[in-house]
Design a protein around this motif. Structure first.
Motif, PDB file in Angstrom:
ATOM      1  N   VAL A   1      -8.811  22.291   9.160  1.00  9.86           N
ATOM      2  CA  VAL A   1     -10.259  22.137   9.237  1.00  9.86           C
ATOM      3  C   VAL A   1     -10.641  20.736   8.780  1.00  9.86           C
ATOM      4  O   VAL A   1     -10.098  20.227   7.786  1.00  9.86           O
ATOM      5  CB  VAL A   1     -10.973  23.202   8.361  1.00  9.86           C
ATOM      6  CG1 VAL A   1     -12.479  22.996   8.386  1.00  9.86           C
ATOM      7  CG2 VAL A   1     -10.608  24.593   8.831  1.00  9.86           C
ATOM      8  N   ASP A   2     -11.548  20.120   9.510  1.00 10.30           N
ATOM      9  CA  ASP A   2     -12.057  18.803   9.130  1.00 10.30           C
ATOM     10  C   ASP A   2     -12.952  18.962   7.907  1.00 10.30           C
ATOM     11  O   ASP A   2     -13.957  19.692   7.951  1.00 10.30           O
ATOM     12  CB  ASP A   2     -12.849  18.193  10.292  1.00 10.30           C
ATOM     13  CG  ASP A   2     -13.203  16.736  10.033  1.00 10.30           C
ATOM     14  OD1 ASP A   2     -13.078  16.287   8.874  1.00 10.30           O
ATOM     15  OD2 ASP A   2     -13.609  16.034  10.980  1.00 10.30           O
ATOM     16  N   PRO A   3     -12.638  18.299   6.770  1.00 10.55           N
ATOM     17  CA  PRO A   3     -13.454  18.505   5.552  1.00 10.55           C
ATOM     18  C   PRO A   3     -14.885  18.008   5.697  1.00 10.55           C
ATOM     19  O   PRO A   3     -15.774  18.479   4.994  1.00 10.55           O
ATOM     20  CB  PRO A   3     -12.683  17.706   4.485  1.00 10.55           C
ATOM     21  CG  PRO A   3     -11.852  16.725   5.252  1.00 10.55           C
ATOM     22  CD  PRO A   3     -11.511  17.385   6.551  1.00 10.55           C
ATOM     23  N   LYS A   4     -15.118  17.078   6.618  1.00 12.41           N
ATOM     24  CA  LYS A   4     -16.478  16.542   6.781  1.00 12.41           C
ATOM     25  C   LYS A   4     -17.349  17.457   7.622  1.00 12.41           C
ATOM     26  O   LYS A   4     -18.474  17.781   7.271  1.00 12.41           O
ATOM     27  CB  LYS A   4     -16.407  15.148   7.413  1.00 12.41           C
ATOM     28  CG  LYS A   4     -15.701  14.118   6.537  1.00 12.41           C
ATOM     29  CD  LYS A   4     -15.710  12.742   7.202  1.00 12.41           C
ATOM     30  CE  LYS A   4     -15.023  11.708   6.320  1.00 12.41           C
ATOM     31  NZ  LYS A   4     -15.015  10.360   6.960  1.00 12.41           N
ATOM     32  N   THR A   5     -16.831  17.883   8.776  1.00 16.24           N
ATOM     33  CA  THR A   5     -17.623  18.702   9.693  1.00 16.24           C
ATOM     34  C   THR A   5     -17.427  20.193   9.482  1.00 16.24           C
ATOM     35  O   THR A   5     -18.270  20.994   9.883  1.00 16.24           O
ATOM     36  CB  THR A   5     -17.273  18.347  11.148  1.00 16.24           C
ATOM     37  OG1 THR A   5     -15.880  18.623  11.376  1.00 16.24           O
ATOM     38  CG2 THR A   5     -17.534  16.872  11.410  1.00 16.24           C
ATOM     39  N   GLY A   6     -16.304  20.574   8.877  1.00 12.94           N
ATOM     40  CA  GLY A   6     -16.023  21.987   8.691  1.00 12.94           C
ATOM     41  C   GLY A   6     -15.541  22.686   9.942  1.00 12.94           C
ATOM     42  O   GLY A   6     -15.452  23.919   9.976  1.00 12.94           O
ATOM     43  N   GLU A   7     -15.225  21.926  10.996  1.00  8.97           N
ATOM     44  CA  GLU A   7     -14.748  22.505  12.250  1.00  8.97           C
ATOM     45  C   GLU A   7     -13.240  22.367  12.347  1.00  8.97           C
ATOM     46  O   GLU A   7     -12.630  21.517  11.699  1.00  8.97           O
ATOM     47  CB  GLU A   7     -15.418  21.809  13.441  1.00  8.97           C
ATOM     48  CG  GLU A   7     -16.936  21.960  13.459  1.00  8.97           C
ATOM     49  CD  GLU A   7     -17.560  21.229  14.642  1.00  8.97           C
ATOM     50  OE1 GLU A   7     -16.801  20.527  15.347  1.00  8.97           O
ATOM     51  OE2 GLU A   7     -18.771  21.354  14.843  1.00  8.97           O
ATOM     52  N   ASN A   8     -12.646  23.216  13.202  1.00 11.90           N
ATOM     53  CA  ASN A   8     -11.201  23.170  13.401  1.00 11.90           C
ATOM     54  C   ASN A   8     -10.793  21.869  14.089  1.00 11.90           C
ATOM     55  O   ASN A   8     -11.422  21.457  15.069  1.00 11.90           O
ATOM     56  CB  ASN A   8     -10.737  24.365  14.235  1.00 11.90           C
ATOM     57  CG  ASN A   8     -10.828  25.661  13.473  1.00 11.90           C
ATOM     58  OD1 ASN A   8     -10.836  25.657  12.245  1.00 11.90           O
ATOM     59  ND2 ASN A   8     -10.904  26.781  14.177  1.00 11.90           N
ATOM     60  N   VAL A   9      -9.745  21.246  13.573  1.00 16.02           N
ATOM     61  CA  VAL A   9      -9.257  19.994  14.159  1.00 16.02           C
ATOM     62  C   VAL A   9      -8.492  20.274  15.445  1.00 16.02           C
ATOM     63  O   VAL A   9      -8.640  19.575  16.445  1.00 16.02           O
ATOM     64  CB  VAL A   9      -8.355  19.247  13.151  1.00 16.02           C
ATOM     65  CG1 VAL A   9      -7.786  17.988  13.780  1.00 16.02           C
ATOM     66  CG2 VAL A   9      -9.144  18.900  11.897  1.00 16.02           C
TER      67      VAL A   9
END
Length: 438
Positions: free
Chosen positions: A71-79
């Protein structure tokens, strides 16, 4: 007075540490604990037994750094996009063979794991289960893990057929794939006249369709990216080496011993340790040259735990070398050697072809890599290859390539050659052959 000053000093430190945020957090935590003490939760536990008409949950882990749930820590979406997971089961249900294939979308690499090869083939002394909690219904479901196996997923390069099948969804991609294959076949097996004619035809057709050319340029850029990823993954597969940690800061962590010798196997590796406890000198001619030349090092070790670790490693290495001899032309040297059943079955799953019951060339190279890693552990990651080369019945020149594929540095000090393992691991890069320009 001195005591009062000390008390005041401590109280000042406590006041500085007890910030308003800290006090509020502490109070909130205390309120939650009070609520939890007053509230009782009743859960209904239901155990699901394994059924022959259904596949139980399978626990699989990746041997590389690939993480489908990152998970991208900035956006919270799956990488990464959700990969495709396929489970294959043998037609003969009595064999209980499973294969798990994880295919990341748009990649030329897939991850494959089975429950009948590698470390999964060893006898499992521990049973595993998966618990699922449903807070809404207040239930806990306990499900058995399939055949009590934890499957290790290894990267594999996709076959040409699978890649073309994925590309068949687009008519343009399918047409380009056929054209590229014809082009490649013609350039490889065609005459000079046919190759020249095909080149002129391509030069004349380029630019006829601007959208097609743009599409081709995009595909070429993707190809460049995928080639880099493919080479990186193929180098790991081609090296054929034991489990490793490329980012490790110490040599012992680079090739963890617990990934080679499992916890339940150490109790079966006490032969050499018991040999050291004997007051009389026992016959050691049956042991490999590398092991015999390291017995003096064992006697000098003062720490008993370390002595057991090194002794067990040497015993495991002995079984590994004898297993290689038993499945080669040197059967006579290993016919009287007894390998514990748990170790023998593990070697059968790791190094033998289940169909032909023989040791293929790639599995033999994998066994050699395991033996060299164990030799490095015993010699504190600086070893002279001469002894282990005699046991493996190979030349030191041939072993040099194996050491380099493990990330070792081979150097010469005076008249002796040593292989050392620096960290972090630095593997040799695959060199691409350049086509000669005519």
């Amino acid at each position: 007075m001195e005591g009062e000053d000390k008390v005041d000093h401590v109280s000042e430190e406590e006041e500085e540490f007890s910030t308003p945020e800290h006090i509020e957090k502490k109070q909130r935590k205390g309120n939650e604990e009070d609520q939890n003490e007053g509230e009782k939760i009743t859960l209904k536990v239901k155990q699901i037994r394994e059924r022959p008409d259904r596949i139980s949950p399978i626990v699989a882990y990746f041997s590389t750094s690939y993480n489908p749930c990152e998970v991208d820590p900035k956006t919270g979406e799956n990488v990464n996009e959700t990969p495709k997971v396929t489970v294959y089961r043998h037609k003969d249900e009595t064999k209980k063979r499973l294969q798990v294939v994880v295919s990341p979308p748009g990649a030329n690499v897939e991850f494959v794991g089975t429950n009948y090869t590698g470390e999964q083939a060893a006898m499992q002394t521990t049973a595993y289960a998966l618990g699922i909690v449903n807070r809404k219904n207040r239930t806990i479901r306990i499900l058995p893990v399939a055949h009590n196996k934890i499957i290790r997923l290894e990267p594999r390069i996709k076959t040409q057929e699978a890649t073309e099948e994925e590309a068949s969804g687009s008519a343009v991609v399918s047409e380009l794939s056929i054209r590229d294959r014809l082009r490649k076949t013609n350039s490889t097996f065609g005459t000079k006249k046919a190759v020249s004619r095909d080149k002129k035809k391509r030069d004349l057709n380029v630019g006829d369709d601007a959208e097609t050319q743009k599409f081709l340029d995009g595909k070429l850029n993707e190809l460049d990216i995928n080639v880099g990823a493919l080479e990186s993954t193929s180098s790991n597969v081609a090296r054929n080496i034991p489990p490793y940690d490329a980012s490790a800061t110490t040599s012992r962590e680079a090739y963890p011993l617990e990934k080679i010798i499992e916890k339940g196997e150490w109790s079966f590796l006490e032969d050499i340790y018991r040999l050291l406890q004997q007051e009389t000198e026992a016959a050691t001619d049956a042991y490999p040259v590398f092991v015999r030349n390291r017995l003096y090092k064992l006697r000098d070790i003062k720490d008993d735990m370390e002595k057991q670790r090194v002794s067990g490693t040497l015993t495991f290495l002995t079984h590994l070398i004898k297993f290689k001899d038993r499945n080669s032309m040197n059967f006579a040297s290993a016919k009287d050697h007894r390998i514990p059943d748990i170790i023998r079955r593990k070697f059968m799953g790791m190094f033998m072809d289940p169909e032909s019951d023989r040791m293929p060339v790639d599995k033999t190279q994998l066994l050699v890599s395991y033996a060299l890693v164990l030799a490095l552990h015993v010699d504190n990651f600086k070893t002279d290859p001469e002894d282990i080369a005699k046991d493996l019945r190979m030349s030191t020149v041939a072993l040099r390539t194996h050491f380099e594929n493990l990330g070792c540095k081979v150097s010469k000090e005076k008249t002796t050659t040593f292989a050392t393992l620096p960290t972090p691991l630095n593997f040799p890069q695959i060199r691409r052959r350049r086509k000669s320009q005519k």
